[in-house]
Design a protein around this motif. Structure first.
Motif, short mmCIF file in Angstrom:
data_model
loop_
_atom_site.label_atom_id
_atom_site.label_comp_id
_atom_site.label_asym_id
_atom_site.label_seq_id
_atom_site.Cartn_x
_atom_site.Cartn_y
_atom_site.Cartn_z
N ASP A 196 3.07 5.92 7.88
CA ASP A 196 3.60 6.99 8.74
C ASP A 196 2.97 6.93 10.12
O ASP A 196 1.79 6.56 10.27
CB ASP A 196 3.32 8.36 8.13
N LEU A 197 3.75 7.30 11.13
CA LEU A 197 3.28 7.29 12.52
C LEU A 197 3.28 8.70 13.09
O LEU A 197 4.13 9.53 12.73
CB LEU A 197 4.16 6.39 13.38
N SER A 198 2.34 8.98 13.98
CA SER A 198 2.33 10.25 14.69
C SER A 198 3.42 10.24 15.76
O SER A 198 4.10 9.23 15.97
CB SER A 198 0.97 10.48 15.34
N LYS A 199 3.58 11.34 16.47
CA LYS A 199 4.59 11.42 17.53
C LYS A 199 4.34 10.39 18.63
O LYS A 199 5.27 9.99 19.33
CB LYS A 199 4.61 12.83 18.12
N LYS A 200 3.08 9.97 18.79
CA LYS A 200 2.75 8.98 19.82
C LYS A 200 2.65 7.58 19.27
O LYS A 200 2.12 6.67 19.92
CB LYS A 200 1.45 9.38 20.52
N GLY A 201 3.17 7.38 18.05
CA GLY A 201 3.24 6.03 17.49
C GLY A 201 1.93 5.51 16.93
O GLY A 201 1.72 4.30 16.89
N VAL A 202 1.03 6.40 16.49
CA VAL A 202 -0.26 5.99 15.94
C VAL A 202 -0.27 6.22 14.43
O VAL A 202 0.05 7.32 13.97
CB VAL A 202 -1.42 6.78 16.58
N PRO A 203 -0.64 5.21 13.63
CA PRO A 203 -0.74 5.40 12.17
C PRO A 203 -2.03 6.13 11.80
O PRO A 203 -3.01 5.52 11.36
CB PRO A 203 -0.71 3.97 11.62
N VAL A 204 -2.04 7.45 11.97
CA VAL A 204 -3.27 8.23 11.84
C VAL A 204 -3.78 8.27 10.39
O VAL A 204 -4.99 8.35 10.16
CB VAL A 204 -3.07 9.66 12.37
N LYS A 205 -2.89 8.21 9.41
CA LYS A 205 -3.34 8.21 8.02
C LYS A 205 -4.04 6.90 7.68
O LYS A 205 -5.04 6.88 6.95
CB LYS A 205 -2.16 8.46 7.09
N ALA A 206 -3.53 5.80 8.23
CA ALA A 206 -4.20 4.51 8.05
C ALA A 206 -5.55 4.51 8.74
O ALA A 206 -6.53 3.94 8.24
CB ALA A 206 -3.32 3.38 8.59
N LEU A 207 -5.64 5.19 9.89
CA LEU A 207 -6.91 5.32 10.61
C LEU A 207 -7.92 6.08 9.77
O LEU A 207 -9.10 5.68 9.68
CB LEU A 207 -6.68 6.03 11.95
N ALA A 208 -7.48 7.16 9.14
CA ALA A 208 -8.39 7.96 8.32
C ALA A 208 -8.97 7.12 7.18
O ALA A 208 -10.16 7.20 6.88
CB ALA A 208 -7.65 9.17 7.76
N ALA B 160 0.87 -1.19 0.00
CA ALA B 160 0.00 0.00 0.00
C ALA B 160 0.90 1.23 0.00
O ALA B 160 2.10 1.13 0.28
CB ALA B 160 -0.92 -0.02 1.23
N PRO B 161 0.34 2.42 -0.32
CA PRO B 161 1.16 3.64 -0.34
C PRO B 161 1.96 3.82 0.94
O PRO B 161 1.45 3.60 2.05
CB PRO B 161 0.12 4.75 -0.52
N ALA B 162 3.22 4.25 0.79
CA ALA B 162 4.13 4.38 1.93
C ALA B 162 3.61 5.35 2.99
O ALA B 162 3.86 5.19 4.19
CB ALA B 162 5.50 4.82 1.45
N LYS B 163 2.86 6.37 2.57
CA LYS B 163 2.35 7.37 3.50
C LYS B 163 1.45 6.75 4.57
O LYS B 163 1.34 7.26 5.69
CB LYS B 163 1.57 8.45 2.74
N LEU B 164 0.78 5.65 4.22
CA LEU B 164 -0.12 5.00 5.18
C LEU B 164 0.65 4.30 6.30
O LEU B 164 0.05 3.87 7.28
CB LEU B 164 -1.02 4.00 4.45
#
Length: 467
Positions: free
Chosen positions: A321-333, A315-319
């Motif tokens: 990415d992790l937030s500062k607290k280690g959460v994949p927010v783009k994958a969540l979206a 899947a796209p590499a951007k998905l």
């Protein structure tokens, strides 16, 4: 495990167990049980027992592989490594699609539950409110997710225990002639709709047990996965089987099976019959909490599936990415698409939304379950051929019980072709699998380097297995 690093290992053993219970004790028990009773009558108890056997066999296979490889990609990553890249690609995408639709199932159920208090408020209002709250929880940190999920699950576990206590009192401690074991055979007998009714209700039972496999996915963020995963799996499976079987048995002794279904949870109806002041409203709050809990878990796991796909190059590499607290927010979206699907179905066909979402969400999860059994066959044989270290957890009866689980599961799912309400599981599911397969070959051609990296995972086997 190396390519998925960056996630925070913040989940404790008790939180892992509650994540599994949170996913599996939700709409399937509180609302889906009424539908299952409508198909099977009292023989729904047998349906849920057979479904429990399949779930237990699955968890035995999954526990063995998860302890060997505690990664967020879980059974998807196992399939990629021990079968081939297509297996890892298709399992994760099919399972992700299942989860985002399951999120929609829980949202649909919430709109049903809120009608108890606010019959004139459109379901869309509750979808927006509850979705916003749970998206905030999942986007903040895995620690907040674990805390919220733990207490969500505690509420409904406590409620089920109280239901069992009150139900047992009504059945065995009162002299009501309309309540008792005779309801198992009244009104058409134990199999009022024949063996077929019992058999097709197994499918609903499997939908109810779905999400217990979430423990394996969350192992990538567990503090001590080698200890936490086996313990959480065992306790979760035992609790689920006891909760489902005991609650269904008591429910059927209190409420005649024809009256257990409908547009409200059968649990709410039972508490209304018990006639404790405010009990039905309290129970409706509990089943609402259960749906919130299940949705919370499903958002978490679907997000991790997208994250795993991204880190694997699928899947796209951007998905990834992790937030500062280690959460994949783009994958969540991306995983919120299920909420959008449920919203549309609620607007177009509010009365059929729950059944439609079950059909849409079931195939991908059932396919993932089936592939767990298949992957386990490859995994164990390769592990032993490579002279791997002694596995801390081993599935008993290999390969016979692994094969039995796969055959039982396949037979139940294929049976939905002959049941109009659930035929969409296959008519939508197989085309979905074909689309995923076509997408895989497109990806393979467009990303030869990523494909080679995935295909070469097997070359690391001997070194890693023996370490």
């Amino acid at each position: 495990m190396e390519r998925e690093k960056g996630l925070q290992r913040g989940l404790t053993t008790r939180q892992l167990a509650m994540i599994a219970i949170g996913g599996a004790i939700g709409t399937g028990l509180f609302l889906g049980s009424g539908m299952a009773i409508g198909f099977a009558g009292p023989s729904v108890i047998v349906s849920y027992l057979i479904g429990a056997v399949i779930a237990l066999l699955l968890m035995g296979c999954l526990a063995e592989m998860t302890v060997a490889h505690p990664t967020t990609g879980s059974f998807g990553a196992h399939a990629e490594r021990y079968i081939n890249p297509w297996a890892g690609f298709s399992v994760r995408y099919a399972y992700w699609f299942s989860l985002v639709c399951a999120v929609g199932t829980e949202v649909s159920a919430m709109s049903v539950y809120m009608k108890y208090w606010f019959p004139d408020v459109p379901g869309l209002v509750w979808i927006v409110i509850f979705s916003a709250v749970l998206l905030f929880v999942n986007a903040t940190s895995v620690n907040l997710f674990g805390i919220v999920e733990y207490w969500f699950s505690m509420i409904k576990v406590a409620a089920i225990i109280l239901f069992i206590v009150f139900g047992a009192y009504v059945v065995f401690g009162t002299s009501n002639a309309e309540v008792g074991p005779q309801n198992f055979t009244n009104n058409g007998g134990f199999f009022p709709n024949g063996v077929w009714g019992m058999w097709i209700a197994i499918f609903i039972s499997l939908f109810s047990y779905l999400s217990i496999e979430m423990i394996a996915v969350s192992a990538g963020e567990a503090k001590e996965p080698e200890k936490a995963v086996p313990m959480a799996l065992k306790t979760a499976v035992v609790r689920l089987v006891l909760f489902y079987i005991l609650t269904l048995a008591l429910m059927l002794m209190i409420v005649p099976w024809q009256n257990a279904g409908g547009d409200a949870s059968p649990f709410v109806k039972v508490f209304g019959i018990i006639n404790i002041p405010g009990a039905a409203g309290i129970m409706n709050f509990v089943v609402l909490t259960a749906a919130l809990s299940a949705m919370n878990s499903q958002l978490y796991i679907s997000t991790r599936m997208v994250f795993s796909l991204s880190r694997a190059g699928f899947a796209p590499a951007k998905l990834g990415d992790l937030s500062k607290k280690g959460v994949p927010v783009k994958a969540l979206a991306l995983s919120t698409i299920g909420i959008a699907i449920a919203t549309v179905i609620n607007i177009v066909a509010p009365d059929q939304s729950f059944v439609v979402m079950i059909s849409l969400s079931s195939f991908g999860a059932m396919f993932a379950w089936f592939m767990v059994f298949v992957t386990h066959l490859f995994f164990r044989r390769k592990w032993e051929q490579m002279g791997g270290r002694k596995l801390p957890v081993r599935m008993i009866g290999f390969p016979y019980l692994t094969i039995l689980g796969a055959v039982l599961l396949a037979c139940v799912v294929l049976s939905t072709w002959f049941q109009p309400e659930f035929k969409d599981t296959l008519t939508m599911g197989f085309p979905l699998l074909i689309v995923i397969t076509i997408a895989y070959f497109i990806w393979k051609k467009a990303n030869p380097g990523a494909y080679e990296a995935s295909a070469n995972l097997a070359n690391q086997d001997k070194k890693d297995i023996q370490s």
